[in-house]
Write a protein that holds these residues in place. Sequence first.
Motif, PDB file in Angstrom:
ATOM      1  N   ALA A  49      -1.129  -5.993  10.221  1.00 25.56           N
ATOM      2  CA  ALA A  49      -1.119  -6.397   9.612  1.00 25.56           C
ATOM      3  C   ALA A  49      -1.359  -6.282   7.731  1.00 25.56           C
ATOM      4  CB  ALA A  49      -1.411  -8.104  10.090  1.00 25.56           C
ATOM      5  N   ARG A  50      -3.086  -6.232   7.516  1.00 28.73           N
ATOM      6  CA  ARG A  50      -3.632  -5.710   6.268  1.00 28.73           C
ATOM      7  C   ARG A  50      -2.620  -4.825   5.252  1.00 28.73           C
ATOM      8  NH1 ARG A  50      -7.869  -6.561   8.516  1.00 28.73           N
ATOM      9  NH2 ARG A  50      -8.572  -4.587   9.503  1.00 28.73           N
ATOM     10  N   TYR A  51      -2.685  -4.105   6.157  1.00 31.53           N
ATOM     11  CA  TYR A  51      -1.904  -2.613   5.437  1.00 31.53           C
ATOM     12  C   TYR A  51      -0.724  -2.701   4.963  1.00 31.53           C
ATOM     13  CZ  TYR A  51       0.827   1.524   5.197  1.00 31.53           C
ATOM     14  OH  TYR A  51       1.945   2.734   4.468  1.00 31.53           O
ATOM     15  N   VAL A  52       0.481  -3.823   5.857  1.00 32.73           N
ATOM     16  CA  VAL A  52       1.753  -3.595   5.370  1.00 32.73           C
ATOM     17  C   VAL A  52       1.917  -4.794   4.374  1.00 32.73           C
ATOM     18  CG1 VAL A  52       3.686  -5.286   6.016  1.00 32.73           C
ATOM     19  CG2 VAL A  52       3.178  -3.107   7.875  1.00 32.73           C
ATOM     20  N   LEU A 110      -0.837  -5.174   1.916  1.00 34.63           N
ATOM     21  CA  LEU A 110      -1.282  -4.767   0.480  1.00 34.63           C
ATOM     22  C   LEU A 110       0.029  -3.563   0.126  1.00 34.63           C
ATOM     23  CD1 LEU A 110      -4.442  -4.281   1.463  1.00 34.63           C
ATOM     24  CD2 LEU A 110      -3.873  -5.719   0.186  1.00 34.63           C
ATOM     25  N   SER A 111       0.617  -3.268   1.102  1.00 33.00           N
ATOM     26  CA  SER A 111       1.769  -2.221   0.618  1.00 33.00           C
ATOM     27  C   SER A 111       2.873  -2.756   0.118  1.00 33.00           C
ATOM     28  CB  SER A 111       2.132  -1.180   2.180  1.00 33.00           C
ATOM     29  OG  SER A 111       2.742  -0.303   1.789  1.00 33.00           O
ATOM     30  N   LYS A 112       3.288  -4.233   0.650  1.00 30.95           N
ATOM     31  CA  LYS A 112       4.495  -4.447  -0.099  1.00 30.95           C
ATOM     32  C   LYS A 112       3.630  -4.753  -1.588  1.00 30.95           C
ATOM     33  CE  LYS A 112       6.340  -6.175   3.856  1.00 30.95           C
ATOM     34  NZ  LYS A 112       6.528  -8.261   4.425  1.00 30.95           N
ATOM     35  N   VAL A 113       2.585  -4.655  -1.854  1.00 31.26           N
ATOM     36  CA  VAL A 113       2.444  -5.385  -3.667  1.00 31.26           C
ATOM     37  C   VAL A 113       2.066  -4.114  -4.210  1.00 31.26           C
ATOM     38  CG1 VAL A 113       2.441  -8.160  -2.241  1.00 31.26           C
ATOM     39  CG2 VAL A 113      -0.256  -5.896  -2.605  1.00 31.26           C
ATOM     40  N   ALA A 114       1.628  -3.157  -3.055  1.00 29.91           N
ATOM     41  CA  ALA A 114       0.429  -2.829  -4.495  1.00 29.91           C
ATOM     42  C   ALA A 114       1.970  -1.670  -5.172  1.00 29.91           C
ATOM     43  CB  ALA A 114       0.636  -1.468  -3.611  1.00 29.91           C
ATOM     44  N   PRO A 115       1.441  -1.136  -6.595  1.00 30.91           N
ATOM     45  CA  PRO A 115       2.054  -0.734  -7.308  1.00 30.91           C
ATOM     46  C   PRO A 115       3.288   0.250  -7.120  1.00 30.91           C
ATOM     47  CG  PRO A 115      -0.008  -1.283  -8.580  1.00 30.91           C
ATOM     48  CD  PRO A 115      -0.439  -1.401  -6.769  1.00 30.91           C
ATOM     49  N   ALA A 116       4.497   1.040  -7.042  1.00 30.80           N
ATOM     50  CA  ALA A 116       5.147   1.002  -6.652  1.00 30.80           C
ATOM     51  C   ALA A 116       4.878   3.047  -6.813  1.00 30.80           C
ATOM     52  CB  ALA A 116       6.717   1.638  -7.025  1.00 30.80           C
ATOM     53  N   MET A 152       1.047   3.840  -7.189  1.00 35.69           N
ATOM     54  CA  MET A 152       0.034   4.303  -6.161  1.00 35.69           C
ATOM     55  C   MET A 152      -0.004   5.870  -5.468  1.00 35.69           C
ATOM     56  SD  MET A 152      -2.648   2.395  -4.617  1.00 35.69           S
ATOM     57  CE  MET A 152      -2.635   0.713  -6.367  1.00 35.69           C
ATOM     58  N   PRO A 153      -0.255   6.303  -5.680  1.00 34.88           N
ATOM     59  CA  PRO A 153      -0.274   7.434  -4.816  1.00 34.88           C
ATOM     60  C   PRO A 153      -1.179   7.058  -3.376  1.00 34.88           C
ATOM     61  CG  PRO A 153      -1.500   8.203  -6.152  1.00 34.88           C
ATOM     62  CD  PRO A 153      -1.493   7.019  -6.635  1.00 34.88           C
ATOM     63  N   ARG A 154      -0.171   7.610  -2.207  1.00 34.58           N
ATOM     64  CA  ARG A 154      -0.310   6.574  -0.457  1.00 34.58           C
ATOM     65  C   ARG A 154      -1.043   7.862   0.165  1.00 34.58           C
ATOM     66  NH1 ARG A 154       2.551   1.665  -1.155  1.00 34.58           N
ATOM     67  NH2 ARG A 154       1.464   1.461   1.122  1.00 34.58           N
ATOM     68  N   LEU A 155      -1.390   7.546   0.700  1.00 35.60           N
ATOM     69  CA  LEU A 155      -1.740   8.165   2.458  1.00 35.60           C
ATOM     70  C   LEU A 155      -0.825   8.096   3.596  1.00 35.60           C
ATOM     71  CD1 LEU A 155      -3.773   9.864   3.610  1.00 35.60           C
ATOM     72  CD2 LEU A 155      -4.788   7.833   4.726  1.00 35.60           C
ATOM     73  N   VAL A 156       0.363   7.227   3.564  1.00 36.98           N
ATOM     74  CA  VAL A 156       1.380   7.499   4.546  1.00 36.98           C
ATOM     75  C   VAL A 156       2.354   7.146   3.440  1.00 36.98           C
ATOM     76  CG1 VAL A 156       2.074   6.059   6.110  1.00 36.98           C
ATOM     77  CG2 VAL A 156       0.270   5.881   5.669  1.00 36.98           C
ATOM     78  N   ALA A 157       3.007   7.492   4.012  1.00 35.28           N
ATOM     79  CA  ALA A 157       4.596   7.962   2.840  1.00 35.28           C
ATOM     80  C   ALA A 157       5.593   6.413   3.079  1.00 35.28           C
ATOM     81  CB  ALA A 157       5.310   9.003   3.527  1.00 35.28           C
ATOM     82  N   VAL A 158       5.484   5.886   2.174  1.00 34.53           N
ATOM     83  CA  VAL A 158       6.608   4.571   2.502  1.00 34.53           C
ATOM     84  C   VAL A 158       8.006   4.535   1.406  1.00 34.53           C
ATOM     85  CG1 VAL A 158       4.344   3.693   1.742  1.00 34.53           C
ATOM     86  CG2 VAL A 158       5.703   3.546  -0.299  1.00 34.53           C
ATOM     87  N   ASP A 159       9.040   4.214   1.953  1.00 32.12           N
ATOM     88  CA  ASP A 159      10.553   3.644   1.566  1.00 32.12           C
ATOM     89  C   ASP A 159       9.706   2.599   0.268  1.00 32.12           C
ATOM     90  OD1 ASP A 159      10.650   1.105   2.136  1.00 32.12           O
ATOM     91  OD2 ASP A 159      11.291   1.186   3.704  1.00 32.12           O
ATOM     92  N   ASP A 209      11.148   0.047  -0.491  1.00 33.29           N
ATOM     93  CA  ASP A 209      10.181  -1.720   0.111  1.00 33.29           C
ATOM     94  C   ASP A 209       8.944  -2.143   0.077  1.00 33.29           C
ATOM     95  OD1 ASP A 209      13.022  -3.174  -0.601  1.00 33.29           O
ATOM     96  OD2 ASP A 209      13.354  -2.554   1.956  1.00 33.29           O
ATOM     97  N   ARG A 210       8.207   0.063  -0.217  1.00 34.65           N
ATOM     98  CA  ARG A 210       6.892   0.437   0.273  1.00 34.65           C
ATOM     99  C   ARG A 210       6.628  -0.386   1.533  1.00 34.65           C
ATOM    100  NH1 ARG A 210       4.877  -2.406  -5.626  1.00 34.65           N
ATOM    101  NH2 ARG A 210       6.823  -3.885  -5.199  1.00 34.65           N
ATOM    102  N   LEU A 211       7.347   0.140   1.819  1.00 34.76           N
ATOM    103  CA  LEU A 211       6.878  -0.207   3.580  1.00 34.76           C
ATOM    104  C   LEU A 211       6.828   1.093   4.507  1.00 34.76           C
ATOM    105  CD1 LEU A 211       8.834  -2.716   4.955  1.00 34.76           C
ATOM    106  CD2 LEU A 211       6.212  -3.282   4.226  1.00 34.76           C
TER     107      LEU A 211
END
Length: 100
Positions: free
Chosen positions: A72-75, A77-83, A85-92, A94-96
């Motif tokens: 829940a925290r990850y999703v 935070l992921s939704k509002v993180a700057p597009a 921002m380098p990520r550990l988990v790949a996102v689409d 919508d940053r999900l």
Amino acid sequence: MDSRVNEPVTAEPVSASMRRAKAEAHTSHVTIGQVCRTAEGLVTIDCSCGMQLTNGPEWSLDEHIRLHRAEARYVALSKVAPAGMPRLVAVDRDRLPTLD
């Protein structure tokens, strides 16, 4: 000798949107009610989001609660993180997280 060694490190402030997202995830995923035990040996408790959390053949109820809250925290935070921002988990877009 480097004179900066003992200088205090100033932390960058966390953005308000990320702080709000984390707080909202925390308050939206609270266990409610009482732990129930089924005849099949399952141990369950409800989450305020509507999901029923349970133990399983290879995990405890506590582990499910911890994973649920972390997701829940990850999703959130992921939704509002700057597009960018380098990520550990790949996102689409919508940053999900993507399910590759």
